[in-house]
Design a protein around this motif. Sequence first.
Motif, short mmCIF file in Angstrom:
data_model
loop_
_atom_site.label_atom_id
_atom_site.label_comp_id
_atom_site.label_asym_id
_atom_site.label_seq_id
_atom_site.Cartn_x
_atom_site.Cartn_y
_atom_site.Cartn_z
N THR A 129 0.85 -1.20 0.00
CA THR A 129 0.00 0.00 0.00
C THR A 129 0.88 1.24 0.00
N LEU A 130 0.58 2.18 -0.90
CA LEU A 130 1.33 3.42 -1.00
C LEU A 130 0.34 4.56 -1.19
N ASN A 131 0.45 5.58 -0.36
CA ASN A 131 -0.44 6.73 -0.47
C ASN A 131 -1.91 6.29 -0.43
N ASN A 132 -2.19 5.31 0.44
CA ASN A 132 -3.54 4.76 0.64
C ASN A 132 -4.08 4.01 -0.58
N SER A 133 -3.19 3.63 -1.53
CA SER A 133 -3.63 2.90 -2.72
C SER A 133 -2.93 1.55 -2.79
N LYS A 134 -3.66 0.54 -3.28
CA LYS A 134 -3.06 -0.77 -3.51
C LYS A 134 -3.74 -1.44 -4.69
N ILE A 135 -3.04 -2.41 -5.29
CA ILE A 135 -3.52 -3.14 -6.47
C ILE A 135 -3.61 -4.61 -6.10
N THR A 136 -4.77 -5.21 -6.34
CA THR A 136 -5.00 -6.60 -5.94
C THR A 136 -5.35 -7.45 -7.15
N PHE A 137 -4.70 -8.61 -7.27
CA PHE A 137 -4.98 -9.59 -8.32
C PHE A 137 -5.76 -10.75 -7.70
N ALA A 138 -7.00 -10.92 -8.14
CA ALA A 138 -7.85 -12.01 -7.66
C ALA A 138 -8.05 -13.01 -8.79
N PRO A 139 -7.70 -14.30 -8.61
CA PRO A 139 -7.89 -15.28 -9.68
C PRO A 139 -9.34 -15.32 -10.15
N ALA A 140 -9.55 -15.26 -11.48
CA ALA A 140 -10.90 -15.26 -12.02
C ALA A 140 -11.62 -16.56 -11.69
N ALA A 141 -10.86 -17.65 -11.56
CA ALA A 141 -11.47 -18.95 -11.27
C ALA A 141 -11.64 -19.18 -9.77
N GLY A 142 -11.26 -18.20 -8.96
CA GLY A 142 -11.35 -18.34 -7.51
C GLY A 142 -10.01 -18.71 -6.90
N GLY A 143 -9.81 -18.32 -5.67
CA GLY A 143 -8.56 -18.61 -4.99
C GLY A 143 -8.07 -17.40 -4.22
N THR A 144 -6.86 -17.48 -3.73
CA THR A 144 -6.29 -16.44 -2.88
C THR A 144 -5.85 -15.23 -3.70
N SER A 145 -6.26 -14.05 -3.26
CA SER A 145 -5.86 -12.81 -3.92
C SER A 145 -4.45 -12.41 -3.49
N ILE A 146 -3.75 -11.71 -4.37
CA ILE A 146 -2.38 -11.29 -4.10
C ILE A 146 -2.25 -9.81 -4.43
N ASP A 147 -1.62 -9.05 -3.53
CA ASP A 147 -1.38 -7.63 -3.76
C ASP A 147 -0.05 -7.44 -4.48
N ALA A 148 -0.02 -6.50 -5.41
CA ALA A 148 1.22 -6.14 -6.09
C ALA A 148 2.07 -5.27 -5.18
N TYR A 149 3.35 -5.11 -5.53
CA TYR A 149 4.25 -4.24 -4.79
C TYR A 149 4.26 -2.87 -5.45
N MET A 150 3.87 -1.84 -4.71
CA MET A 150 3.71 -0.51 -5.28
C MET A 150 5.06 0.16 -5.55
N VAL A 151 5.16 0.82 -6.71
CA VAL A 151 6.35 1.58 -7.09
C VAL A 151 6.08 3.07 -6.95
N TYR A 152 4.96 3.55 -7.53
CA TYR A 152 4.60 4.95 -7.36
C TYR A 152 3.10 5.13 -7.56
N THR A 153 2.60 6.25 -7.04
CA THR A 153 1.24 6.71 -7.35
C THR A 153 1.37 8.10 -7.93
#
Length: 730
Positions: A205-229
Amino acid sequence: MKRVLVTVLLAGAVAQAATISTTLTVTADTAISGQNIVAKGTASLTNIGAGGLTLSGTFAATASLASATIPFTITLSGGGGTITGELTIANLSDLVAGTTTTASGSATVTGGTGPYAGATGSFQTLTGPTSGSLFSTLTLTFSGAGTINTSGTAPPPGTVSPTITAVLDGASYSANVAQGSVFIVKGSNLSSTGFNQAGFPLPATLNNSKITFAPAAGGTSIDAYMVYTCNTATYGCVGDKTQLAAVLPSTVPTGTYNVTVSSGGTASAAFRVTVVQRKPTLITRDSSGGGLAVIQIYTSSTAYLIDSFTNVTAGTGPAHPGSVLVAWSTGLGPVAGSDNTASPGFNFPANGVNVQAIVGGMNIAPDYAGRAPGLAGADQINFTLPANVPTGCTVSFQLSVNGVLSNPTFIAIAPDASSSACVSPSFSTAQLQSFDQGKTYTAGGFTLSRGSITAPSIGSVTSNGANGSFTRYSGFQLAGFSAQVSQGGSSGACQVFHATATQSSTPACIPSVSTSLDAGTVTLNGPSGSSISNLAFKRDVTPDCADKSISIIGYSLTLATEGLSISGVSAGTGNIVAGTYTVSGAGGKDVGAFNASLTLGPPLTVTGGLPATVNRAGGLTLNWTGGNASDQVQIVGSSSTVAVSGANTTVDGWTFICTTTADQRTFTVPSSILLQLPAVAASSSSGGGSLSVSSSPTPVTFTAPLTAGGSADLATFIAVVSTFGQAVYQ
């Protein structure tokens, strides 16, 4: 009905589990209902959301005339939740009686919903002037210091929901993201105001923002590592162009994902993204993904030059045969270990991955190709240019990683180490220097085309048409310009080109390496016998891949098709015949009115037609009649292989171009040129060969004024008459 204006100042500091500072303004109508006072109206809150937003909503309160405590509810619009509490007016009876015009009291916040669920607050001293009477018109104004404390479990009040418009790799700016690579997210309201860059270790999370990848077929979501906003006009990412950059963990499995952005706790709608194992993408100087590559030229252990056309700017200059280069990219593939810390380095070739640098059609094995030490998600490719590498200002450059090709870019390569500039057939050294210093070049033009093809599947078909465009190029986009205006090499000479390209079977956009200009309505008129009279070009508009708010603008005109009959489809109107043609522009947003005419002579005809089989070792001699003596003639042959993988098609092709003039009446393509093409059969799904002869009169130049001032650097009107055929190269 009565009007009530209540102003409450809530003092404090904005935070996540927040104590919120804001100004609340309420305007309400009041009525006496039995023994109660009922107030309904509107409310607004300033400085309550991300970026200092003002939210509006409704205000409602009901109180007994006998009570000094008034329960109230403020309902914020757009799903912003509610605030509930009690307002105590210490001198309510005096206000009702009209014996005072100053109200005093206090208030508490007791809860709410959404962002204010479980909220508390206290306002010890509220005072304000009043006017009128409850039984006529009573206006109340309350103000005072206090606090509202939220639980922090819900989004901060006033946050506008983020919207994703694109998720793209961080170099070529096209769809699909590779494991362990840098990528960007474009959209609106993706972060609060400003530019914020993360340090190591990269946070989720950076500057109160984060990006999450959720598998379309279901499963555990994973957050990306933020570089900039980025949400600031300083960097051009503001409003509906806010942008985030992040590194996708190498551990995210390949497949389809629903990607969301949370800004201040409010999540966007899901955006579908495909994660692949590898997607090599070279970084370019103009950030288009298709221009001059970001290349460092090694000069010593402590010094590098940046590859440019000339050395006019300190620290820059062209490469040359023998140069040691460092190219920069992302997407070579996943690595073991953490992706959010400074990489110690990871050499893919040393770990069984086949990486090749393809320069001017030559495959070069790199000395190192992998994660850049000290960075995250970024890759560097170190390689040495061979002595026989092609030279020029736009030498093609791609990467191949286990057969997966990168975006096509180019390198500037001078003839030798003593040269201070690369050599261009279109521009002088002084012009190249001006490109290095930021000058742009505006080019435009229109082309008449008549092409005849003979193939077993369709017989003999001739199509007639016209097309054109106006574009502005920077020096970093010079390859696109060269492709647009190139008329081949010197008369009597031949050149061979090798290129590879990967395309999606369902492209939704075009990667732009130039700026399109709008020329308004354009029409074409032809000579008697052409049936072309004031025909309007179609204005084609296609969104750019990296930024769909930018359009690629072109003009096209489909004329008659001869020899092909399809039920229910018109054969079209207008034929390209000998005579004078005029193209006229009424003027548009970028280009003013223009007019240009050219005269086309009798068509060139190949004696005996084009051969279906070419013996590469024996050379190829062609003879012809027709055409004006000065018309340029191009003989073009190509052979290619085609590989299809899922939605992607990769074409690996070799092309020769020989140039002469129509008055020569004959030309022989030498075996030394033909033998550079691989032996292939006639056209098929896996590849094929072709051969063509084209003739063009001398291009007509015309003046195209620009609405911003001046005129296009080059504007041409040309005609091309071609004969095409399939060919077997053996």
